[in-house]
Motif scaffolding. Sequence first.
Motif, PDB file in Angstrom:
ATOM      1  N   TRP A  71       0.840  -1.210   0.000  1.00 28.34           N
ATOM      2  CA  TRP A  71       0.000   0.000   0.000  1.00 28.34           C
ATOM      3  C   TRP A  71       0.869   1.252   0.000  1.00 28.34           C
ATOM      4  CZ3 TRP A  71       0.122   3.705   3.777  1.00 28.34           C
ATOM      5  CH2 TRP A  71       0.725   3.362   4.984  1.00 28.34           C
ATOM      6  N   MET A  72       2.049   1.191   0.661  1.00 33.33           N
ATOM      7  CA  MET A  72       2.954   2.352   0.623  1.00 33.33           C
ATOM      8  C   MET A  72       3.447   2.584  -0.791  1.00 33.33           C
ATOM      9  SD  MET A  72       5.395   2.116   3.913  1.00 33.33           S
ATOM     10  CE  MET A  72       4.745   2.020   5.569  1.00 33.33           C
ATOM     11  N   VAL A 102       0.714   4.270  -2.742  1.00 32.96           N
ATOM     12  CA  VAL A 102       0.592   5.696  -2.420  1.00 32.96           C
ATOM     13  C   VAL A 102       1.727   6.477  -3.073  1.00 32.96           C
ATOM     14  CG1 VAL A 102       0.679   7.383  -0.557  1.00 32.96           C
ATOM     15  CG2 VAL A 102      -0.610   5.286  -0.256  1.00 32.96           C
ATOM     16  N   PHE A 120       1.475   9.377  -5.888  1.00 29.33           N
ATOM     17  CA  PHE A 120       2.053  10.699  -5.640  1.00 29.33           C
ATOM     18  C   PHE A 120       2.972  11.103  -6.781  1.00 29.33           C
ATOM     19  CE2 PHE A 120       5.509  13.335  -4.073  1.00 29.33           C
ATOM     20  CZ  PHE A 120       4.822  14.349  -3.443  1.00 29.33           C
ATOM     21  N   LEU A 167       0.946  11.776 -10.040  1.00 23.06           N
ATOM     22  CA  LEU A 167       0.085  12.956  -9.944  1.00 23.06           C
ATOM     23  C   LEU A 167       0.894  14.236  -9.813  1.00 23.06           C
ATOM     24  CD1 LEU A 167      -2.933  12.158  -7.621  1.00 23.06           C
ATOM     25  CD2 LEU A 167      -2.989  13.103  -9.908  1.00 23.06           C
ATOM     26  N   ILE A 168       1.717  14.302  -8.740  1.00 22.26           N
ATOM     27  CA  ILE A 168       2.426  15.545  -8.432  1.00 22.26           C
ATOM     28  C   ILE A 168       3.652  15.705  -9.317  1.00 22.26           C
ATOM     29  CG2 ILE A 168       3.553  16.844  -6.580  1.00 22.26           C
ATOM     30  CD1 ILE A 168       0.585  16.452  -6.162  1.00 22.26           C
ATOM     31  N   VAL A 174       0.634  17.075 -12.976  1.00 26.94           N
ATOM     32  CA  VAL A 174       0.519  18.488 -12.645  1.00 26.94           C
ATOM     33  C   VAL A 174       1.265  19.343 -13.664  1.00 26.94           C
ATOM     34  CG1 VAL A 174       1.380  20.177 -10.998  1.00 26.94           C
ATOM     35  CG2 VAL A 174       0.039  18.248 -10.205  1.00 26.94           C
ATOM     36  N   PHE A 197       9.445  10.133  -1.912  1.00 23.24           N
ATOM     37  CA  PHE A 197       8.219  10.185  -1.100  1.00 23.24           C
ATOM     38  C   PHE A 197       8.282   9.131  -0.007  1.00 23.24           C
ATOM     39  CE2 PHE A 197       3.905   8.860  -0.130  1.00 23.24           C
ATOM     40  CZ  PHE A 197       3.275  10.070   0.084  1.00 23.24           C
ATOM     41  N   PHE A 217      10.933  10.002   2.772  1.00 29.68           N
ATOM     42  CA  PHE A 217      10.610  11.017   3.771  1.00 29.68           C
ATOM     43  C   PHE A 217       9.342  10.690   4.533  1.00 29.68           C
ATOM     44  CE2 PHE A 217      13.421  13.493   1.043  1.00 29.68           C
ATOM     45  CZ  PHE A 217      14.285  13.952   2.002  1.00 29.68           C
ATOM     46  N   ALA A 218       8.412   9.960   3.887  1.00 31.99           N
ATOM     47  CA  ALA A 218       7.154   9.681   4.556  1.00 31.99           C
ATOM     48  C   ALA A 218       7.288   8.529   5.540  1.00 31.99           C
ATOM     49  CB  ALA A 218       6.075   9.380   3.525  1.00 31.99           C
ATOM     50  N   TYR A 219       7.995   7.505   5.155  1.00 29.24           N
ATOM     51  CA  TYR A 219       8.115   6.330   6.022  1.00 29.24           C
ATOM     52  C   TYR A 219       9.584   5.975   6.185  1.00 29.24           C
ATOM     53  CZ  TYR A 219       3.352   6.219   4.305  1.00 29.24           C
ATOM     54  OH  TYR A 219       2.081   6.569   3.951  1.00 29.24           O
TER      55      TYR A 219
END
Lengths: 375, 216
Positions: A147-148, A151, A155, A158-159, A163, A181, A184-186
């Motif tokens: 799931w990470m 995500v 990210f 999209l970003i 964009v 991502f 830094f997130a996990y």
Amino acid sequence: MLRNFIDKIKPNFEKGGKWGFLHSTFEAFETFLFVPNEVTRKGSHVRDAMDMKRTMIVVVLALIPCLLFGTYNVGRMHFGALGEAAGFWRMFGFGALKVLPMLVVSYVVGLGIEFIFAQVRGHQVNEGFLVSGLLIPMICPPDVPLWMLAVATAFAVLIGKEVFGGTGMNIWNPALLARAFLFFAYPSQMSGDSVWVADAVSGPTALSMFASGNMEAVPSIGDLFWGFVPGSVGETSAFCILLGAFILLWTGIGSFRIMFSVLVGGILMIWTARLTGATDATVGQHLLSGGFLFGMVFMATDPVTSAQTRCGKLIYGFLLGVMAMLIRICNPAYPEGMMLAILLMNTFAPLIDYGVVNQNIRRRRKRQLKAEACR
Amino acid sequence: MKLSSCMKEWFSAKNMKLVTRPFGSDNPITVQVLGICSALAVTVKLQPAIVMALSVTVVTALSNLIISALRNTIPPRVRIIVQLTVIATLVILVDQVLKAVAYEVSKQLSVFVGLIITNCIVMGRLEAYAMANKPWPSFLDGLGNGIGYGMILVIVAFVRELFGSGTLFGFRVVPESFYAAGYSNNGLFILPPMALIVLGIIIWIHRSLHRDLIEK
């Protein structure tokens, strides 16, 4: 037969047809199966089979050795750490069980978003994600929760891409953005002292041994070169990466200027660090461990996010190599600097190009003025 | 009779629009792109964000009112200094009140309360509106802009606290069973870059809903 079928259903997807709103999805599948039959209608154009689909598929081919070896290595590390003997196929099978779900998740999420955006904006779906989707699982540790990964992929697409307007417009390498991502997130999942070695066993990578000064425990140069060390899926084997580099250089898709100057920058920085005593590891150990080679061959050379001018490529690559080693050696919080160095230099690539182009304009103007003065 | 007609004039549709316009089509953060730095700094948790939103609303509304009342007596050449003095006075008052009634929150907000002085929204509204309009409409304009700013702050803080810490107002909202199943908080949402990205996404949604706001 397939051709006939596609021709038969094609009118449904044309403008005003029954499923006209699905036009770009249809187009993507049609050109995936066959060479597009549209030709440029006016003006001159280059007759060459080298379209974007072909470029992307060569990069995918170049990545295959790394992927296959990475899959095998995951199994090898697992059984090795548990002290069990296992045959080649058992190791490979175990690795495949770990790596295949990652691949599926990354492709399904990334392509899903790509298709939705192409549909809404009326673009064509293009193949940029074929490579990114393969790179994302290869630069993640094998135990990252799926799931990470989903995500992070969402990210990045999209970003990092949509964009800015889709494939070819992105500033940063999408695969590296996904990794950044996750990093830094996990942070506890990603790198450092206790990466995945086998189920329920974790151990430090060679890089965190450098950082902690534990030089006796570092694997031998041979192991680092062939890749029998723990690490992210695709980056352990220098041999397979060099195989990929050979394919990229031979077909002319990867830029040798960038690879060469990254290498030079990296080696110079390691020498400087060794002279000042900042690191105990040798040049070979530094080059062969971590993601340095993988990033150099497959990510720094990304034609979209790297510098475009010849001179710019050299500057870009050199600074990239220096930054990667500088972050790796001098910042204890980040044992691997390649990811951050590439993202940083991606940001500066347009500026480097701007400088190089302007320098060229100035030089030629001066020459022009001189010629006029002589006359 | 006289009072009711007075009220009618005060709360006329035109005046009410001054308050509601900054919520959407003239939002100080998403349209005018002002006050970004405090939106990044104080939105890790909901509580400080709400306190910050209130403080800014009070300062913008009152400074607009005061400057508008003084506007005919301020010499144009020193107007910035006069405006700053008024803003600074109000900010110091807000800071003292916060210290007195909500000491914990004011410690969390630390320097950012003082930095309301430099918040572009406050000065921007004084220059753009209060210097040329009567006190009551100016007050409403300040109120509307303060609330429009606070709204975005609260939305960003909601997203960041929910995903970054799994809490809202400090109470755990993500159930323990999620963590047991392998969920973990997203550390990126604690870091300032994510506030910028969340803000960007809000602007994206806002502009795709109001197509006329898209710049050429």
